[in-house]
Design a protein around this motif. Structure first.
Motif, PDB file in Angstrom:
ATOM      1  N   VAL A 117       0.867  -1.181   0.000  1.00  0.00           N
ATOM      2  CA  VAL A 117       0.000   0.000   0.000  1.00  0.00           C
ATOM      3  C   VAL A 117       0.908   1.237   0.000  1.00  0.00           C
ATOM      4  O   VAL A 117       1.694   1.427   0.923  1.00  0.00           O
ATOM      5  N   CYS A 118       0.811   2.060  -1.049  1.00  0.00           N
ATOM      6  CA  CYS A 118       1.671   3.235  -1.173  1.00  0.00           C
ATOM      7  C   CYS A 118       0.887   4.475  -0.753  1.00  0.00           C
ATOM      8  O   CYS A 118      -0.086   4.855  -1.407  1.00  0.00           O
ATOM      9  N   ASP A 119       1.321   5.097   0.329  1.00  0.00           N
ATOM     10  CA  ASP A 119       0.670   6.312   0.827  1.00  0.00           C
ATOM     11  C   ASP A 119       1.286   7.505   0.110  1.00  0.00           C
ATOM     12  O   ASP A 119       2.408   7.896   0.380  1.00  0.00           O
ATOM     13  N   SER A 120       0.537   8.085  -0.824  1.00  0.00           N
ATOM     14  CA  SER A 120       1.067   9.161  -1.666  1.00  0.00           C
ATOM     15  C   SER A 120       1.077  10.491  -0.927  1.00  0.00           C
ATOM     16  O   SER A 120       0.196  10.762  -0.118  1.00  0.00           O
ATOM     17  N   PRO A 121       2.084  11.347  -1.200  1.00  0.00           N
ATOM     18  CA  PRO A 121       1.980  12.720  -0.708  1.00  0.00           C
ATOM     19  C   PRO A 121       0.947  13.492  -1.510  1.00  0.00           C
ATOM     20  O   PRO A 121       0.533  13.048  -2.581  1.00  0.00           O
ATOM     21  N   ALA A 122       0.529  14.640  -1.006  1.00  0.00           N
ATOM     22  CA  ALA A 122      -0.377  15.508  -1.752  1.00  0.00           C
ATOM     23  C   ALA A 122       0.376  16.117  -2.937  1.00  0.00           C
ATOM     24  O   ALA A 122       1.599  16.044  -3.010  1.00  0.00           O
ATOM     25  N   GLY A 123      -0.375  16.718  -3.845  1.00  0.00           N
ATOM     26  CA  GLY A 123       0.248  17.417  -4.960  1.00  0.00           C
ATOM     27  C   GLY A 123       0.479  16.511  -6.155  1.00  0.00           C
ATOM     28  O   GLY A 123       0.037  15.356  -6.184  1.00  0.00           O
ATOM     29  N   ILE A 124       1.160  17.072  -7.176  1.00  0.00           N
ATOM     30  CA  ILE A 124       1.455  16.275  -8.369  1.00  0.00           C
ATOM     31  C   ILE A 124       2.946  16.338  -8.651  1.00  0.00           C
ATOM     32  O   ILE A 124       3.402  16.217  -9.774  1.00  0.00           O
ATOM     33  N   GLU A 125       3.731  16.547  -7.576  1.00  0.00           N
ATOM     34  CA  GLU A 125       5.187  16.585  -7.722  1.00  0.00           C
ATOM     35  C   GLU A 125       5.728  15.159  -7.775  1.00  0.00           C
ATOM     36  O   GLU A 125       4.989  14.190  -7.775  1.00  0.00           O
ATOM     37  N   LYS A 126       7.064  15.103  -7.722  1.00  0.00           N
ATOM     38  CA  LYS A 126       7.729  13.824  -7.948  1.00  0.00           C
ATOM     39  C   LYS A 126       7.285  12.715  -6.995  1.00  0.00           C
ATOM     40  O   LYS A 126       7.049  11.586  -7.415  1.00  0.00           O
ATOM     41  N   GLY A 127       7.159  13.036  -5.705  1.00  0.00           N
ATOM     42  CA  GLY A 127       6.786  12.016  -4.722  1.00  0.00           C
ATOM     43  C   GLY A 127       5.454  11.368  -5.063  1.00  0.00           C
ATOM     44  O   GLY A 127       5.298  10.137  -5.005  1.00  0.00           O
ATOM     45  N   ALA A 128       4.486  12.200  -5.442  1.00  0.00           N
ATOM     46  CA  ALA A 128       3.163  11.682  -5.801  1.00  0.00           C
ATOM     47  C   ALA A 128       3.248  10.847  -7.078  1.00  0.00           C
ATOM     48  O   ALA A 128       2.607   9.810  -7.197  1.00  0.00           O
ATOM     49  N   MET A 129       4.070  11.308  -8.029  1.00  0.00           N
ATOM     50  CA  MET A 129       4.217  10.572  -9.283  1.00  0.00           C
ATOM     51  C   MET A 129       4.884   9.211  -9.050  1.00  0.00           C
ATOM     52  O   MET A 129       4.497   8.201  -9.637  1.00  0.00           O
ATOM     53  N   MET A 130       5.888   9.197  -8.160  1.00  0.00           N
ATOM     54  CA  MET A 130       6.568   7.939  -7.848  1.00  0.00           C
ATOM     55  C   MET A 130       5.613   6.967  -7.149  1.00  0.00           C
ATOM     56  O   MET A 130       5.649   5.761  -7.374  1.00  0.00           O
ATOM     57  N   ALA A 131       4.755   7.507  -6.282  1.00  0.00           N
ATOM     58  CA  ALA A 131       3.828   6.644  -5.536  1.00  0.00           C
ATOM     59  C   ALA A 131       2.839   5.954  -6.470  1.00  0.00           C
ATOM     60  O   ALA A 131       2.458   4.806  -6.242  1.00  0.00           O
ATOM     61  N   LEU A 132       2.430   6.641  -7.528  1.00  0.00           N
ATOM     62  CA  LEU A 132       1.421   6.041  -8.412  1.00  0.00           C
ATOM     63  C   LEU A 132       2.028   5.297  -9.597  1.00  0.00           C
ATOM     64  O   LEU A 132       1.349   4.485 -10.232  1.00  0.00           O
ATOM     65  N   TYR A 133       3.317   5.550  -9.890  1.00  0.00           N
ATOM     66  CA  TYR A 133       3.889   5.039 -11.139  1.00  0.00           C
ATOM     67  C   TYR A 133       3.771   3.519 -11.283  1.00  0.00           C
ATOM     68  O   TYR A 133       3.403   3.005 -12.321  1.00  0.00           O
ATOM     69  N   PHE A 134       4.096   2.789 -10.211  1.00  0.00           N
ATOM     70  CA  PHE A 134       4.156   1.329 -10.321  1.00  0.00           C
ATOM     71  C   PHE A 134       2.849   0.640  -9.908  1.00  0.00           C
ATOM     72  O   PHE A 134       2.799  -0.584  -9.790  1.00  0.00           O
ATOM     73  N   ALA A 135       1.803   1.419  -9.658  1.00  0.00           N
ATOM     74  CA  ALA A 135       0.592   0.864  -9.053  1.00  0.00           C
ATOM     75  C   ALA A 135      -0.167  -0.087  -9.984  1.00  0.00           C
ATOM     76  O   ALA A 135      -0.188   0.092 -11.202  1.00  0.00           O
TER      77      ALA A 135
END
Lengths: 269, 85
Positions: A117-135
């Motif tokens: 389970v990947c808990d994404s940060p808010a926003g559409i910056e790199k952290g959020a993109m990394m969290a969703l990339y492999f989903a």
């Protein structure tokens, strides 16, 4: 094969971390080996919600940089069997998460867990993109409120264009909508978007509706995922959502206003 | 909901307003989603070139990329020139 589930929203403060903690804990309670990964680099908070903030030694970025191995960084939950947390780093380095590094860690986790389970940060910056990339699946968390719904729609666009599955032309990410802080009373009085309104706009399969509940703040105060509060409305609503995620059929509760007596109807309260 | 609220509620249903606003903005943003990132910059550059010769404002230039069927895209450029004096 492990399933990677991202909990995402775009907007901040809608309940991503609360949801990650509850859903992750629920999956582990159902006997699935589960790890919850905090992608909010620089603003770690999953550890607090899970009540393990004093047990963090190494973190996600340490593992990526080979400063620690997974066994050193994973925190085993003391309440639920087969539940682990991988905390985020407090570094201010925005580029700490690389695609290669994240992929390596997720591959290692996939060998040991059923659900990541990947808990994404808010926003559409790199952290959020990394969290969703492999989903493989996404839980889009949204409040019944205009800015949250709009941001959810943007995130849905990114799931279908910026993810690994999109780039490689694989089966698209399975999307689920989770509405939090829902108040049937305010919906009935015309002050809040209803479940149907939100569904009309976003058109994503509904996974759960979590009512506005005192139990959520109480749970985070004490560092207990709210799903463990089995008597609470929010706890039960999260349990239903987990059951649906695992393929069970559950009726939606807490989306109708509670029936009140005649006196309270007339005088309110 | 109390009896008093019942008489008040239908006057200003803000949820309905919220839904209508969202439907419009979301439809608009979905339309823009498929366009490439360079389009705003392209529009600015075109505007600058035209401004060397004619004074026009940014809202008089519209640049749109339309995806036709197959692998054909059409870049549509619309410039409103001011009336000659």
């Amino acid at each position: 094969m492990a399933r990677i589930i991202v909990v995402t929203s775009g907007k901040g403060g809608v309940g991503k971390t609360t949801t990650s903690a509850a859903i992750g804990t629920g999956l582990a309670l159902a006997g699935k080996k589960t790890v919850i990964v905090d992608f909010d680099i620089g603003l770690r908070n999953l550890d607090l919600i899970m009540g393990c903030e004093r047990r963090v030694v190494y973190d996600f970025v340490n593992v990526i940089n080979d400063e620690a191995n997974l066994n050193q960084a994973l925190i085993k939950d003391k309440r639920v069997e087969d539940l682990y947390i991988l905390p985020a780093s407090q570094t201010r380095d925005k580029d700490a998460l690389t695609k290669e590094g994240v992929e390596k860690v997720l591959n290692d986790l996939a060998e040991r867990f059923d659900y990541i389970v990947c808990d994404s940060p808010a926003g559409i910056e790199k952290g959020a993109m990394m969290a969703l990339y492999f989903a493989d699946e996404a839980i889009i968390t949204s409040n019944p409120e205009v800015s949250s719904v709009r941001d959810s729609d943007r995130i849905i666009g990114m799931l279908s264009s910026k993810s690994r599955r999109a780039e490689q032309g694989l089966e698209p990410i399975v999307e689920h909508l989770l509405i939090t802080r829902y108040s049937p009373k305010r919906v009935n009085s015309g002050d809040m978007l209803s479940v149907d309104d939100i569904n009309d706009i976003l058109a994503v399969k509904l996974l759960g509706v979590i009512p506005e509940s005192q139990a959520v703040l109480k749970a985070s105060n004490s560092g207990e995922p709210v799903i463990l509060d089995k008597e609470s409305d929010a706890g039960m609503a999260y349990q239903d959502a987990v059951d649906r995620l695992l393929g069970e059929n559950r009726d939606f509760r807490f989306i109708q206003e509670e029936k009140k007596g005649l006196l309270s109807r007339i005088f309110g309260g | 909901m109390s009896l008093l609220d019942y008489f008040r509620s239908n006057k200003n249903n803000t949820a309905q307003l919220a839904k209508e606003r969202l439907q419009i903005i979301v439809a608009h943003e979905r339309g823009q989603r498929s366009t490439p990132d360079y389009l705003p910059q392209l529009r600015n550059d075109i505007l600058e070139v035209i401004r060397k010769y004619v004074e026009i404002s940014p809202d008089q230039v519209s640049v749109q990329l339309e995806q036709k069927n197959g692998n054909l895209s059409v870049l549509e450029l619309n410039v409103m020139l001011p009336e000659e004096k």
